[in-house]
Design an enzyme around this catalytic site. Structure first.
Site, short mmCIF file in Angstrom:
data_model
loop_
_atom_site.label_atom_id
_atom_site.label_comp_id
_atom_site.label_asym_id
_atom_site.label_seq_id
_atom_site.Cartn_x
_atom_site.Cartn_y
_atom_site.Cartn_z
N CYS A 2 0.85 -1.19 0.00
CA CYS A 2 0.00 0.00 0.00
C CYS A 2 0.89 1.24 0.00
O CYS A 2 1.97 1.25 0.57
CB CYS A 2 -0.96 0.06 1.18
N ARG A 27 3.71 -0.39 -4.79
CA ARG A 27 3.38 -0.85 -3.44
C ARG A 27 1.98 -1.44 -3.35
O ARG A 27 1.59 -1.96 -2.30
CB ARG A 27 3.50 0.31 -2.46
N TRP A 72 -3.01 -2.45 -1.63
CA TRP A 72 -2.82 -3.89 -1.76
C TRP A 72 -3.75 -4.53 -0.74
O TRP A 72 -3.60 -4.32 0.47
CB TRP A 72 -1.36 -4.26 -1.47
N ASN A 98 -2.07 2.35 5.92
CA ASN A 98 -1.28 1.16 5.60
C ASN A 98 -1.14 0.33 6.86
O ASN A 98 -1.01 0.88 7.96
CB ASN A 98 0.12 1.55 5.12
N GLY A 99 -1.12 -0.98 6.71
CA GLY A 99 -0.94 -1.86 7.87
C GLY A 99 -2.22 -2.61 8.20
O GLY A 99 -3.14 -2.72 7.39
N GLU A 479 16.36 -18.50 -5.94
CA GLU A 479 16.05 -17.13 -6.35
C GLU A 479 15.65 -17.06 -7.82
O GLU A 479 14.73 -16.32 -8.20
CB GLU A 479 17.26 -16.23 -6.07
N LYS A 483 12.01 -15.59 -9.19
CA LYS A 483 11.83 -14.51 -10.16
C LYS A 483 10.90 -14.93 -11.28
O LYS A 483 10.02 -14.18 -11.71
CB LYS A 483 13.18 -14.08 -10.74
N GLU A 486 7.27 -15.25 -10.06
CA GLU A 486 6.70 -13.95 -9.68
C GLU A 486 6.15 -13.19 -10.88
O GLU A 486 5.06 -12.61 -10.80
CB GLU A 486 7.78 -13.07 -9.02
N HIS A 502 15.52 -37.64 -5.88
CA HIS A 502 14.71 -37.96 -4.71
C HIS A 502 13.28 -37.47 -4.86
O HIS A 502 12.60 -37.21 -3.87
CB HIS A 502 15.34 -37.38 -3.45
N LYS A 598 5.53 -4.47 -3.25
CA LYS A 598 6.97 -4.36 -3.03
C LYS A 598 7.39 -4.53 -1.58
O LYS A 598 8.27 -5.30 -1.27
CB LYS A 598 7.45 -3.00 -3.55
#
Length: 603
Positions: A2, A27, A72, A98-99, A479, A483, A486, A502, A598
């Site tokens: 947000c 955000r 968000w 926000n929060g 990583e 990416k 995402e 395995h 973000k």
């Protein structure tokens, strides 16, 4: 997650707010809204991205005070009604937030019992109704806001505007807010990128401090008393947070890595002496007494931490564990006086990482933050801060910050290793020479982007993707998969190469490319055996290698410069480019991946 932007000043507010929201859209982009106040409060909000909001706004507005928000979603779906700002019953109090307010259910029940009507599904809406209630009791606006905040539990950054009141009010707890000081105006935002084109003089608002903005005059209160806070001048220029001719922030930031890494290294190493100077107050006695280093982080930062853990054990000879921040607890009979906890967080505001830091501090452990953000919450929570100096990163999918985090932590590993006499001068010189060579090595990979475009185009329609590596290559495999999933929404999985047999080998077909890391630091000879296993199942293998002879086992060969223990990290630049171009071929919204934002400031 947000984004908030606010403005009080001599200019009209609307252009400042809309530009700020565009700059903050990374955000959150589920919905957006603004509240303009010039006497009455006018609210405009809608589901969708900022451009959908802009289509509903007036061409001009006279208000010189206002606040905007891009969301968000946490409480309630992304609808017009759930978009911020939220108002009270009278429409005279408007709030953005926000929060998460943990006790909103109980507060809402009390307010409904008092006769307040609610329209949204959000936790935020209790705030304007509480303020309304206190105003009706005869409290002044500032006192009403202070009484409201005293009843809130959870994390929040709140900005309040009230009809007929010339000031804008802002307060935070565990969610960032920064003030920007102009000549005839004050700006506020979740992130300086919202107003960087207007001013670089800023004040980071501490927890439970209330800022009252009245044009260029801003007063900050703590426990009802005015306090003086320091101002800082940011080194970032406005164009550092713009696309600079690139179609997406992500691609721009991938290409900014050589410069970011030069900034990370600058002034910190003496290669000839094999020494590192990071400006940390960690005595030789303390470092020699260490029994364990714990790294806590989330997402990409966690993978950077995993890479660093292997370097710390190899170069500093100290046991190092890595915890996902949301799973962390200081347990197991560890001695807090001989345990160093390193929190890795790009934003410095990651809620799970902050919670882990607080748990470590309660246990008595010493804490260090490795972060990109001056003045962020984590820097006020820990004893020491180590900045990665990557510059602003707007793309939701972290790229240059991963490289800068790993490089910064590699410097820390050398510094600790030298203090503990676990690392010889000769070996330190070799590692530091490799670190000094990393920006040029990354540039060599970037120069081969046309090859990556061809490889990505050929494999963009694959059923799934597997990334494999060993030792330092394992976190890079994780990583790389992150990416790709995402931003392309494809199934991608990263794991230690030895784990193929395995279980995952059952999923390998000629439609599942395997991306393998075959570089120094990643045990390439052993990984090559796994490459042969998947090749026998007709899987196309895309190999990043320092060894020309590997080519006969690879369908696609990507050459990596040899930079010692940093070679796997350099390989990651190939995986970033690959992910970007697969997503681009599919037409994905690369800078705005669905359901993601973000800065993850909620737990």
């Amino acid at each position: 997650m947000c984004g908030i932007v606010g403005y009080v000043g001599a200019d009209t507010a609307l252009p400042v707010l809309t530009t700020g929201l565009e700059n903050l859209e990374y955000r959150g982009y589920d919905s957006a809204g603004v509240a303009l106040a010039d006497g009455d409060v006018e609210v405009y909000k809608t589901a969708g991205e900022v451009d959908a909001l802009e289509a509903t706004l007036p061409e001009t507005a006279e208000a010189h005070r206002g606040v905007g928000h891009t969301r968000w979603s946490t409480h309630g779906p992304p609808t017009d009604t759930n978009a911020h700002p939220h108002t009270d019953c009278t429409g005279e109090v408007a709030v953005v937030h926000n929060g998460i307010i943990d006790n909103y259910d109980a507060l809402r029940r009390d307010l409904v019992a008092e006769g307040h009507d609610f329209e949204s599904d959000t936790d935020t809406e209790v705030v304007p109704h509480l303020i309304e209630s206190y105003l009706e009791d005869g409290l002044a606006p500032q006192a009403a806001i202070e009484e409201t905040v005293a009843r809130l539990e959870g994390s929040f950054a709140l900005v309040v505007t009230i009809a007929g009141v010339p000031e804008l009010f802002a307060i935070r707890r565990d969610s960032p807010l920064v003030l920007g000081h102009g000549v005839e105006a004050t700006y506020l935002a979740s992130d300086v990128t919202a107003f960087l084109e207007h001013t670089r003089e800023v004040t980071y608002l501490p927890d439970d401090h209330l800022a009252v903005l009245d044009g260029a005059e801003t007063t900050v209160y703590h426990d009802g008393q005015p306090v003086a806070l320091d101002r800082e001048t940011l080194e970032w220029e406005a164009d550092a947070a713009e696309k600079g001719g690139y179609e997406h922030y992500m691609r721009k930031e991938i290409h900014e890595q050589p410069q970011a890494l030069r900034q990370t290294i600058s002034g910190r190493i003496d290669v000839d002496a094999g020494t590192v100077e990071l400006g940390l107050d960690l005595s030789e006695e303390y470092l020699r007494s260490l029994e364990e280093i714990q790294i806590v982080a989330a997402g990409t930062s966690n993978y950077a931490g995993r890479y660093a853990a292997k370097l710390l054990e190899e170069l500093a000879d100290v046991r190092t564990t890595v915890s996902i921040a949301s799973e962390y607890a200081f347990t197991g009979g560890r001695d807090p006086w001989r345990t160093l906890v390193i929190a890795v967080t790009q934003s410095g505001e990651t809620a799970d990482t902050l919670s882990a830091v607080r748990d470590a501090k309660r246990a008595g452990a010493r804490t260090i933050a490795v972060t990109n953000t001056l003045g962020s919450t984590v820097t006020r929570e820990v004893e020491e801060s180590l900045f990665i100096r990557a510059g602003p990163e707007i793309g939701v999918a972290a790229t240059k910050t991963f490289a800068s985090q790993v490089t910064t932590l590699a410097l820390l590993a050398v510094a600790i290793g030298r203090e503990r006499e676990a690392l010889s001068t000769d070996r330190a010189v070799d590692v530091l020479e490799a670190i000094r060579s990393v920006p040029g090595a990354v540039q060599q990979v970037l120069d081969r982007e046309p090859q990556v475009i061809e490889v990505a185009t050929r494999h963009a329609d694959a059923d799934a993707f597997f990334f494999i590596g060993r030792a330092l290559g394992e976190p890079v495999a994780l990583e790389g998969a992150l990416k790709l999933k995402e931003i392309s929404y494809d199934h991608a999985e990263g794991f230690a190469a030895g784990e193929l047999k395995h279980g995952p080998l059952a999923l390998v077909t000629d439609q599942t490319p395997v991306l393998a890391i075959l570089t120094p630091g990643s045990r390439p000879e052993e990984t090559l055996r796994n490459v042969k296993e998947v090749g026998a199942r007709e899987a196309p293998v895309i190999g990043a290698t320092t060894r020309p002879d590997d080519a006969r086992y690879l369908q696609e060969r990507l050459d990596v410069p040899d930079v010692d223990v940093l070679s796997p990290m350099v390989t990651n630049v190939y995986w970033q480019l690959f992910a970007y171009h697969v997503a681009d071929a599919k037409g994905r919204p690369i800078d705005k991946p669905r359901n993601l934002a973000k800065s993850v400031t909620v737990e």
